[in-house]
Design a protein around this motif. Structure first.
Motif, PDB file in Angstrom:
ATOM      1  N   GLN A 116      84.374  40.571 -38.347  1.00  0.00           N
ATOM      2  CA  GLN A 116      85.532  41.249 -38.908  1.00  0.00           C
ATOM      3  C   GLN A 116      85.083  42.526 -39.605  1.00  0.00           C
ATOM      4  N   ILE A 117      85.740  43.619 -39.272  1.00  0.00           N
ATOM      5  CA  ILE A 117      85.371  44.901 -39.872  1.00  0.00           C
ATOM      6  C   ILE A 117      86.493  45.360 -40.789  1.00  0.00           C
ATOM      7  N   VAL A 118      86.140  45.677 -42.017  1.00  0.00           N
ATOM      8  CA  VAL A 118      87.138  46.152 -42.975  1.00  0.00           C
ATOM      9  C   VAL A 118      86.744  47.576 -43.368  1.00  0.00           C
ATOM     10  N   ALA A 119      87.557  48.548 -42.984  1.00  0.00           N
ATOM     11  CA  ALA A 119      87.171  49.950 -43.184  1.00  0.00           C
ATOM     12  C   ALA A 119      87.777  50.518 -44.455  1.00  0.00           C
ATOM     13  N   ARG A 120      87.623  49.824 -45.545  1.00  0.00           N
ATOM     14  CA  ARG A 120      88.098  50.356 -46.819  1.00  0.00           C
ATOM     15  C   ARG A 120      87.377  49.615 -47.937  1.00  0.00           C
ATOM     16  N   THR A 121      87.507  50.104 -49.134  1.00  0.00           N
ATOM     17  CA  THR A 121      86.932  49.423 -50.283  1.00  0.00           C
ATOM     18  C   THR A 121      87.764  48.185 -50.602  1.00  0.00           C
ATOM     19  N   VAL A 122      87.071  47.074 -50.822  1.00  0.00           N
ATOM     20  CA  VAL A 122      87.778  45.854 -51.226  1.00  0.00           C
ATOM     21  C   VAL A 122      87.805  45.849 -52.750  1.00  0.00           C
ATOM     22  N   ARG A 123      89.001  45.959 -53.297  1.00  0.00           N
ATOM     23  CA  ARG A 123      89.126  46.081 -54.747  1.00  0.00           C
ATOM     24  C   ARG A 123      89.286  44.726 -55.425  1.00  0.00           C
ATOM     25  N   SER A 124      89.187  44.744 -56.734  1.00  0.00           N
ATOM     26  CA  SER A 124      89.357  43.537 -57.532  1.00  0.00           C
ATOM     27  C   SER A 124      90.603  42.778 -57.089  1.00  0.00           C
ATOM     28  N   ASP A 182      83.095  49.942 -50.591  1.00  0.00           N
ATOM     29  CA  ASP A 182      82.498  49.094 -51.624  1.00  0.00           C
ATOM     30  C   ASP A 182      83.207  47.742 -51.672  1.00  0.00           C
ATOM     31  N   VAL A 183      82.531  46.784 -52.272  1.00  0.00           N
ATOM     32  CA  VAL A 183      83.188  45.529 -52.638  1.00  0.00           C
ATOM     33  C   VAL A 183      83.122  45.490 -54.156  1.00  0.00           C
ATOM     34  N   ASN A 184      84.237  45.730 -54.808  1.00  0.00           N
ATOM     35  CA  ASN A 184      84.222  45.877 -56.259  1.00  0.00           C
ATOM     36  C   ASN A 184      84.196  44.544 -56.988  1.00  0.00           C
ATOM     37  N   ALA A 185      83.825  44.588 -58.238  1.00  0.00           N
ATOM     38  CA  ALA A 185      83.796  43.389 -59.060  1.00  0.00           C
ATOM     39  C   ALA A 185      85.188  42.764 -59.069  1.00  0.00           C
ATOM     40  N   GLY A 186      85.241  41.455 -58.921  1.00  0.00           N
ATOM     41  CA  GLY A 186      86.537  40.791 -58.879  1.00  0.00           C
ATOM     42  C   GLY A 186      87.046  40.606 -57.462  1.00  0.00           C
ATOM     43  N   ALA A 187      86.307  41.130 -56.478  1.00  0.00           N
ATOM     44  CA  ALA A 187      86.676  40.915 -55.077  1.00  0.00           C
ATOM     45  C   ALA A 187      85.720  39.882 -54.466  1.00  0.00           C
ATOM     46  N   ASP A 223      91.108  48.717 -61.201  1.00  0.00           N
ATOM     47  CA  ASP A 223      90.738  48.569 -59.790  1.00  0.00           C
ATOM     48  C   ASP A 223      91.752  47.680 -59.068  1.00  0.00           C
ATOM     49  N   ARG A 224      92.125  46.591 -59.719  1.00  0.00           N
ATOM     50  CA  ARG A 224      93.120  45.683 -59.145  1.00  0.00           C
ATOM     51  C   ARG A 224      94.450  46.407 -58.933  1.00  0.00           C
ATOM     52  N   ILE A 225      94.840  47.163 -59.962  1.00  0.00           N
ATOM     53  CA  ILE A 225      96.106  47.901 -59.912  1.00  0.00           C
ATOM     54  C   ILE A 225      96.096  48.926 -58.767  1.00  0.00           C
ATOM     55  N   ILE A 226      94.974  49.615 -58.606  1.00  0.00           N
ATOM     56  CA  ILE A 226      94.890  50.624 -57.542  1.00  0.00           C
ATOM     57  C   ILE A 226      95.072  49.948 -56.177  1.00  0.00           C
ATOM     58  N   GLY A 227      94.464  48.776 -56.024  1.00  0.00           N
ATOM     59  CA  GLY A 227      94.649  48.022 -54.784  1.00  0.00           C
ATOM     60  C   GLY A 227      96.117  47.719 -54.535  1.00  0.00           C
ATOM     61  N   LEU A 228      96.827  47.314 -55.587  1.00  0.00           N
ATOM     62  CA  LEU A 228      98.244  46.974 -55.433  1.00  0.00           C
ATOM     63  C   LEU A 228      99.076  48.222 -55.147  1.00  0.00           C
ATOM     64  N   ASP A 240      81.459  59.239 -64.852  1.00  0.00           N
ATOM     65  CA  ASP A 240      81.040  59.135 -63.450  1.00  0.00           C
ATOM     66  C   ASP A 240      81.005  57.690 -62.967  1.00  0.00           C
ATOM     67  N   ASP A 241      80.549  56.805 -63.868  1.00  0.00           N
ATOM     68  CA  ASP A 241      80.483  55.391 -63.481  1.00  0.00           C
ATOM     69  C   ASP A 241      81.875  54.863 -63.183  1.00  0.00           C
ATOM     70  N   VAL A 242      82.813  55.226 -64.043  1.00  0.00           N
ATOM     71  CA  VAL A 242      84.195  54.756 -63.875  1.00  0.00           C
ATOM     72  C   VAL A 242      84.765  55.273 -62.551  1.00  0.00           C
ATOM     73  N   LEU A 243      84.558  56.560 -62.315  1.00  0.00           N
ATOM     74  CA  LEU A 243      85.127  57.161 -61.100  1.00  0.00           C
ATOM     75  C   LEU A 243      84.464  56.619 -59.841  1.00  0.00           C
ATOM     76  N   GLU A 244      83.176  56.315 -59.961  1.00  0.00           N
ATOM     77  CA  GLU A 244      82.463  55.806 -58.790  1.00  0.00           C
ATOM     78  C   GLU A 244      83.016  54.444 -58.381  1.00  0.00           C
ATOM     79  N   ILE A 245      83.296  53.611 -59.381  1.00  0.00           N
ATOM     80  CA  ILE A 245      83.835  52.286 -59.073  1.00  0.00           C
ATOM     81  C   ILE A 245      85.264  52.406 -58.531  1.00  0.00           C
ATOM     82  N   LEU A 246      86.072  53.206 -59.172  1.00  0.00           N
ATOM     83  CA  LEU A 246      87.486  53.253 -58.797  1.00  0.00           C
ATOM     84  C   LEU A 246      87.738  54.076 -57.537  1.00  0.00           C
ATOM     85  N   GLY A 247      86.871  55.050 -57.285  1.00  0.00           N
ATOM     86  CA  GLY A 247      87.025  55.835 -56.053  1.00  0.00           C
ATOM     87  C   GLY A 247      88.319  56.635 -55.997  1.00  0.00           C
ATOM     88  N   ILE A 248      88.826  57.076 -57.140  1.00  0.00           N
ATOM     89  CA  ILE A 248      89.999  57.963 -57.134  1.00  0.00           C
ATOM     90  C   ILE A 248      89.675  59.211 -57.950  1.00  0.00           C
TER      91      ILE A 248
END
Lengths: 183, 268
Positions: free
Chosen positions: A79-87, A102-107, B156-161, B191-199
């Protein structure tokens, strides 16, 4: 592509043979209302985008895009997922999983075979989830607090140093070993 | 930002959504836009207090939703700035009174009939119906995040939603940054915050005692003529929302460029 009328609108089923060119032949009148799209397992992204453009052109709305309905992913399929997997996100694969992002913390990423992350792995990765002890986890950068391979579990220590560069985790004598990856 | 209707959200509570809504809204109005700020935190309404308009709330968002008043009647005009309006939340109801459909209707009316240039929707904390309703009518989002791990995780969760809702214009506000703590390495870096959130970043707001004062007296700091770190930051954010290119202040670390280069080269 199969076209069916349903009570709510038009249902289009895309299959592997469809390309952006083949969907161009669809009658615009059909697409002027609510359109539902059902994706077959290998329907391409480009095809879906082309169809979306057609629906917009026809003045309709793409009400819903459904993943392959009752089709279960075959064992061993990647399975290929072409986006960041967020929390809060979860990716499951009956074979390997490749994450382009990326696979972020909480994912969570759970795969029966290998997990490859073309980005930073910060969340939980569980490779070999069905018991495959040969499965590995590879990521461009590993910052996870927890990795799992088959039945084994590794937790990051309090002050673990992060290695910059790709790392790979594999089982050795029942223990997960994470080491820098050399080609 | 191209979006007229912008949701201000964060996931986590207490990071400064309401303060941001009030201040960016006031600053945008000062720049000449016709602005309405909407409080969707039904049952825990605060935006009216922060804006000093508490005593003037007669009708609220739920009254509009349930047809007890006309939309115009519920719009409270701020007397300090021309073109700034508030649509308050109801304090005596709960989130079950919200409706995504009514929310979308209301926002459409605010744009089409009332001629608003910008609608800032203050979202409640959490990922449940309050947030979902707030996001349902938005075309863009300002995600407020504090430079700390739990806030980043929730953002990060919110951005996903938001992405799942098809909202693509999502910008990040880093709020309550303490430069001294960042220098000591006790706080996450920008930078750390932006790197994780990617926005994309749209502004950094420093921690500022004056905010507490301005909140208590109900006067957005961005309307204060006096120079203040937070006030300046909110005014810059408003200009960037309008599309002006304003350089970020020196709060960003020097690592910025290198991290950026590494990111586009795909190493690290």
């Amino acid at each position: 592509m199969k076209t069916r009328g349903t009570r709510n609108g038009i249902l289009l089923s895309l299959d592997a043979k469809d390309t952006p060119e083949t969907v161009q032949g669809t009658q615009l009148e059909l697409l002027s209302g609510k359109v539902f799209v059902e994706l077959a397992e290998r329907a391409s992204w480009a095809t879906l985008k082309a169809l979306e453009a057609l629906v917009t052109e026809a003045g309709g709305t793409l009400a819903e895009v459904r993943p392959p309905g009752a089709v279960v992913q075959a064992r061993g399929e990647t399975q290929i997922v072409a986006r960041t997997v967020r929390s809060g996100g979860r990716v499951e694969s009956r074979g390997s999983a490749i994450i382009i992002g990326d696979v972020n913390a909480g994912a969570e990423v759970v795969a029966e075979d290998d997990i490859i992350v073309l980005g930073t792995l910060r969340g939980v990765a569980h490779a070999g989830a069905g018991g495959n002890e040969a499965a590995f986890i590879w990521a461009q950068q590993v910052q996870s607090k927890q990795l799992r391979i088959a039945g084994a579990l590794a937790q990051a220590g309090g002050d673990s140093k992060t290695v910059s560069g790709p790392e790979v985790a594999q089982l050795h004598n029942g223990q997960i070993i994470l080491r820098p990856w050399e080609h | 930002m191209n979006a007229k209707a912008i949701v201000v959200t964060s996931g986590k509570g207490g990071v400064g959504k309401t303060t941001t809504t009030a201040n960016v809204g006031a600053a945008l109005a000062q720049l000449g836009e016709k602005v309405v700020v909407i409080d969707t935190d039904v049952g825990l309404r605060n935006l009216d207090v922060v804006m000093g308009l508490e005593g003037r709330v007669v009708y609220d968002l739920i009254d509009v939703f349930e047809g007890r008043c006309k939309l115009k009647q519920a719009l409270i005009r701020d007397k300090r700035v021309e073109n700034l309006h508030l649509l308050a939340a109801s304090q005596t109801r709960d989130k079950s009174a919200l409706s995504e459909e009514r929310m979308r209707e209301t926002v459409t009316k605010l744009v089409d009939e009332e001629g608003f240039d910008r609608i800032l929707i203050d979202s409640p904390a959490g990922i449940e119906s309050g947030f979902q309703t707030a996001a349902s009518a938005a075309e863009g989002a300002l995600v407020v995040v504090n430079p700390e791990v739990s806030s980043v995780r929730d953002a990060d969760r919110i951005i996903g939603l938001l992405e799942a809702r098809g909202i693509t214009e999502i910008k990040c506000i880093i709020n309550r940054l303490r430069p001294d703590m960042v220098r000591r390495g006790d706080m996450l870096e920008v930078d750390d915050v932006l790197e994780i959130l990617g926005i994309k970043l749209i502004g950094i707001v420093p921690e500022d005692e004056k905010i507490i004062v301005s909140t208590n007296v109900g006067s957005p700091i961005s309307l204060d003529k006096e120079k203040s770190g937070a006030g300046d930051a909110f005014r810059s954010i408003a200009k960037r929302v309008q599309g002006q290119e304003i350089p970020h202040s020196a709060l960003e670390s020097k690592r910025g460029l290198m991290t950026y280069l590494r990111r586009i080269l795909g190493i690290g």
